[in-house]
Design an enzyme around this catalytic site. Sequence first.
Site, PDB file in Angstrom:
ATOM      1  N   GLY A 102      -2.705   4.658   7.664  1.00 39.37           N
ATOM      2  CA  GLY A 102      -1.245   4.761   8.081  1.00 39.37           C
ATOM      3  C   GLY A 102      -0.356   4.250   6.952  1.00 39.37           C
ATOM      4  O   GLY A 102       0.569   5.042   6.824  1.00 39.37           O
ATOM      5  N   ASP A 103      -0.923   3.474   5.915  1.00 39.26           N
ATOM      6  CA  ASP A 103       0.057   3.093   5.048  1.00 39.26           C
ATOM      7  C   ASP A 103       0.079   4.253   4.126  1.00 39.26           C
ATOM      8  O   ASP A 103       1.201   4.390   3.488  1.00 39.26           O
ATOM      9  CB  ASP A 103      -0.429   1.954   4.254  1.00 39.26           C
ATOM     10  CG  ASP A 103      -0.817   0.574   5.001  1.00 39.26           C
ATOM     11  OD1 ASP A 103      -0.053   0.473   6.274  1.00 39.26           O
ATOM     12  OD2 ASP A 103      -1.465  -0.215   4.783  1.00 39.26           O
ATOM     13  N   ALA A 104      -0.951   4.915   3.962  1.00 37.69           N
ATOM     14  CA  ALA A 104      -1.110   6.059   2.896  1.00 37.69           C
ATOM     15  C   ALA A 104      -0.256   7.412   3.454  1.00 37.69           C
ATOM     16  O   ALA A 104       0.599   8.148   2.604  1.00 37.69           O
ATOM     17  CB  ALA A 104      -2.487   6.456   2.777  1.00 37.69           C
ATOM     18  N   ASN A 164       0.808  -1.154   0.025  1.00 39.70           N
ATOM     19  CA  ASN A 164      -0.039   0.009   0.052  1.00 39.70           C
ATOM     20  C   ASN A 164       0.802   1.371  -0.046  1.00 39.70           C
ATOM     21  O   ASN A 164       0.653   2.203  -0.709  1.00 39.70           O
ATOM     22  CB  ASN A 164      -0.944   0.038   1.360  1.00 39.70           C
ATOM     23  CG  ASN A 164      -2.111  -1.043   1.065  1.00 39.70           C
ATOM     24  OD1 ASN A 164      -2.485  -1.167   0.012  1.00 39.70           O
ATOM     25  ND2 ASN A 164      -2.661  -1.274   2.296  1.00 39.70           N
ATOM     26  N   SER A 165       1.757   1.294   1.004  1.00 41.48           N
ATOM     27  CA  SER A 165       2.558   2.496   1.080  1.00 41.48           C
ATOM     28  C   SER A 165       3.459   2.859  -0.346  1.00 41.48           C
ATOM     29  O   SER A 165       3.527   3.792  -0.784  1.00 41.48           O
ATOM     30  CB  SER A 165       3.710   2.423   2.170  1.00 41.48           C
ATOM     31  OG  SER A 165       2.950   2.336   3.287  1.00 41.48           O
TER      32      SER A 165
END
Length: 340
Positions: A294-296, A66-67
């Site tokens: 949080g990943d973003a 995701n990140s």
Amino acid sequence: MAYEGILMGMGNPLLDISAVVDEEFLAKYGIKLNNAILAEEKHVPMYDEMSSKYNVEYIAGGATQNSIRVAQWMLQIPGATSYIGSIGKDKYGEEMKKNAKEAGVNVHYYEDESPTGTCAVCVVAGERSLVANLSAANCYKSDHLKKPENWALVEKAKYFYIAGFFLTVSPESIMLVAEHAAANNKVFMMNLSAPFICEFFKDVQEKALPYMDFVFGNETEARTFSKVHGWKTEDVEEIALKISQWPKASGTHKRITVITQGADPVVVAEDGKVKLFPVIPLPKEKLVDTNGAGDAFVGGFLSQLVQGKPIEDCVKAGCYASNVIIQRSGCTYPEKPNFK
């Protein structure tokens, strides 16, 4: 300047099976909101139950992936990012490859005989609970990483990001990358990722910690980390500071700790000082779900970091990216960012 292959991620690629469920469903499987766990025997039936009972969306996920996808989206430089992990030779695996390709990430998956890993994303009132069934993701071995065509990604990258979840799969691969980064003045970054990582994978986490130039996490994970290490403090700013002062394996980069706190300010600890950065306020009715928030944040942060921007710009980009993602289902985003 950012270039092709500047940022590399390594982690557990999972297909998110996301649905808005009810409190009853959470209670039935004994799961808590704002938490992430690994599936146990009792959780196995929930995946089918979600698909049959609720309106389910399938979204390529996994924290690190995701990140990396978000960083790639923010950078808009084809192939600026690369990613390694293990998928199955099945339709979910194919979906993952297609998704990553469309996102512009250069993926080098190891393909295992087990089914592609999945993650149940249970959403209640915009908050999420994650239950991961790693399956193929759990089969990653450092032999794959050592293959010349894969190690070439490591050689090329200047920044590395790995979510703490990967500590449960291949600590050996993590250490290979960590030691390479330290020996070559590169930037190595990890995430605390979940309270259970800080509790049950404390030893492997501590082994990697001296190599971390950036540590990301949220307030719950930070407090768990503090508790596990007997620090006797719940103060997130104090904890962030203590993590930043943990001894380092290489003196090239100082450690910076970045802790998000939902709607409260982002805590950044560096050089013995703490700075707070407000997040972008979002009215409750615009919140779709916090999955991938949080990943973003990390993805947005990394997109500026790899361009050599100051920390405040990195945080601003992180807040922008997470603000976009929480207004959509899962870790998805519009075609182009409009970050200024």
